[in-house]
Design an enzyme around this catalytic site. Structure first.
Site, mmCIF file in Angstrom:
data_model
loop_
_atom_site.group_PDB
_atom_site.id
_atom_site.type_symbol
_atom_site.label_atom_id
_atom_site.label_comp_id
_atom_site.label_asym_id
_atom_site.label_seq_id
_atom_site.Cartn_x
_atom_site.Cartn_y
_atom_site.Cartn_z
ATOM 1 N N VAL A 235 -1.357 79.512 86.331
ATOM 2 C CA VAL A 235 -2.505 79.715 85.363
ATOM 3 C C VAL A 235 -2.064 78.792 84.008
ATOM 4 O O VAL A 235 -2.707 79.008 83.026
ATOM 5 C CB VAL A 235 -2.539 81.185 84.789
ATOM 6 C CG1 VAL A 235 -2.990 82.014 86.180
ATOM 7 C CG2 VAL A 235 -1.086 81.761 84.290
ATOM 8 N N ARG A 237 -1.471 74.530 83.924
ATOM 9 C CA ARG A 237 -2.205 73.392 84.029
ATOM 10 C C ARG A 237 -1.761 72.894 85.447
ATOM 11 O O ARG A 237 -0.817 73.129 85.992
ATOM 12 C CB ARG A 237 -1.876 72.063 83.049
ATOM 13 C CG ARG A 237 -2.439 72.671 81.643
ATOM 14 C CD ARG A 237 -3.904 72.484 81.630
ATOM 15 N NE ARG A 237 -4.583 72.771 80.371
ATOM 16 C CZ ARG A 237 -4.952 74.049 79.855
ATOM 17 N NH1 ARG A 237 -4.756 74.933 80.757
ATOM 18 N NH2 ARG A 237 -5.455 74.103 78.873
ATOM 19 N N ASP A 261 -5.154 79.331 89.408
ATOM 20 C CA ASP A 261 -6.445 79.316 88.627
ATOM 21 C C ASP A 261 -6.789 77.992 88.147
ATOM 22 O O ASP A 261 -7.845 77.481 87.593
ATOM 23 C CB ASP A 261 -6.245 80.301 87.582
ATOM 24 C CG ASP A 261 -7.431 80.473 86.712
ATOM 25 O OD1 ASP A 261 -8.652 81.007 87.420
ATOM 26 O OD2 ASP A 261 -7.595 80.175 85.661
ATOM 27 N N GLU A 266 -9.147 68.799 89.324
ATOM 28 C CA GLU A 266 -9.821 69.855 88.816
ATOM 29 C C GLU A 266 -11.208 69.431 88.215
ATOM 30 O O GLU A 266 -11.347 68.559 87.274
ATOM 31 C CB GLU A 266 -9.146 70.711 87.766
ATOM 32 C CG GLU A 266 -10.025 72.066 87.406
ATOM 33 C CD GLU A 266 -9.304 72.778 86.530
ATOM 34 O OE1 GLU A 266 -9.667 73.207 85.406
ATOM 35 O OE2 GLU A 266 -7.928 73.296 86.749
ATOM 36 N N HIS A 285 -10.504 78.087 87.498
ATOM 37 C CA HIS A 285 -10.194 78.097 86.052
ATOM 38 C C HIS A 285 -10.747 79.325 85.213
ATOM 39 O O HIS A 285 -11.329 79.050 84.197
ATOM 40 C CB HIS A 285 -10.409 76.850 85.202
ATOM 41 C CG HIS A 285 -9.483 76.212 84.186
ATOM 42 N ND1 HIS A 285 -9.065 75.319 84.146
ATOM 43 C CD2 HIS A 285 -8.799 77.099 83.326
ATOM 44 C CE1 HIS A 285 -8.154 75.148 82.929
ATOM 45 N NE2 HIS A 285 -8.070 76.345 82.513
#
Length: 323
Positions: A235, A237, A261, A266, A285
């Site tokens: 959770v 980066r 997450d 991304e 995220h």
């Protein structure tokens, strides 16, 4: 709240689907001696920033900053700040703060959810439920496992707090281990100590910011050290984990699963290999989302605005990342 000569300017970007209008209203309520303006258009942002002493938002364009004449403080609404024009702020002598800490309760709850889903194999239960299949499966206990938390800031500490009642052994990894922490053990990022911790880890929980130290912190060698029953949760980066190494570790059964997450890249492309694994949970995220987001942030920003007014300086402001 719509006075363009206001000293506090709220930029128009929403976050996590939460409208900036709610945030501006909360600031307005907490700061009766100040004028808060919510900019709804680029023109309003350009006009409003001319007189504003405080600007708050997700991001800010350097061209917009060219119109700032009185700016003293930029209050970011996220924990991350590397996307901001920090050099320009430095040249302008503008202090920058972030939203560190406001996400801690909800992110910690999501991490706990990931871990319990793994230990109790809830994903398998959900799959059998979809098939209307009443058939038992083997689960595990979290009790007695070793949980390693990378990053002992507000989020990491909140994660550790929520595991206190599960009778697990906790290892904390932080830049300054001499500061200690609420974990049973605290170590730094030295390779030997980190790999020793990994070799004993059942759940590796990453809640650290991205830095030169944490970039690719978990890569091929680290996956070799982790036990094959280990699960990895990120959770922090996406770039803290080497994605290619993670894919290889899952394919080779070097670890038992992952919950992400955040990813690298991304957003994760629709045809990315990580989507194909049954033992990988991916959320967009989303751990930072909370209905309390604006409320918690408004408390911090309002407090900083009052301190800025009382002292006419930036000393003592909360969550400063550049001053």
């Amino acid at each position: 709240m719509n006075d363009e000569s206001a000293d506090i300017l709220v930029l128009r970007s929403d976050t996590h689907g939460l409208p900036a209008e709610e945030y501006a209203a909360m600031l307005d309520e907490r700061l009766p001696d100040h004028r808060v303006h919510l900019a709804r258009t680029p023109a309003e942002e350009r006009d409003g920033i001319e007189q504003a002493r405080v600007v708050t938002g997700v991001d800010i364009d350097e061209e917009l900053l060219e119109h700032a004449e009185n700016l003293r403080l930029f209050a970011g609404v996220a924990a991350g700040y590397n996307h901001l024009p920090l050099e320009t702020f430095s040249e302008m002598d503008v202090t920058v703060t972030n939203a560190s800490g406001i996400h801690a309760p909800n992110i910690a709850e999501q991490v706990l959810g990931y871990v319990l889903s793994f230990s109790r194999r809830l994903r398998e239960g959900w799959e059998r439920e979809k098939r209307h299949e009443w058939r038992h499966y083997q689960a595990e206990e979290l009790k007695g496992s070793t949980v390693t938390v990378v990053g002992l800031g507000a989020i990491g500490t909140a994660i550790v707090d929520r595991f206190a009642g599960f009778d697990v052994h906790t290892i904390g990894v932080r830049y300054t281990p001499e500061k200690g922490g609420s974990t049973d053990e605290v170590i730094g990022f030295e390779r030997e100590a980190f790999h020793d911790a990994l070799s004993r880890t059942d759940y590796l929980l990453i809640a650290a910011p991205l830095s030169d130290t944490t970039r690719d912190l978990v890569s091929e060698e680290e996956f070799k050290t982790l036990p094959p029953n280990a699960r990895v949760v990120n959770v922090g980066r996406g770039k803290i984990i080497d994605t290619d190494a993670l894919i290889s570790a899952i394919q080779k059964n070097q670890i038992d699963g992952a919950a992400l997450d955040v990813t690298d890249p991304e957003p994760l492309p629709v045809d990315h290999p990580l989507w194909q694994f049954e033992n990988v949970t991916i959320t967009p995220h989303n751990a930072g989302h909370s209905p309390k987001h604006w409320d918690r942030l408004a408390e911090i920003v309002a407090g900083n605005v009052n301190r800025l007014s009382e002292t006419n300086g930036t000393e003592g402001l909360e969550n400063v990342v550049r001053s």
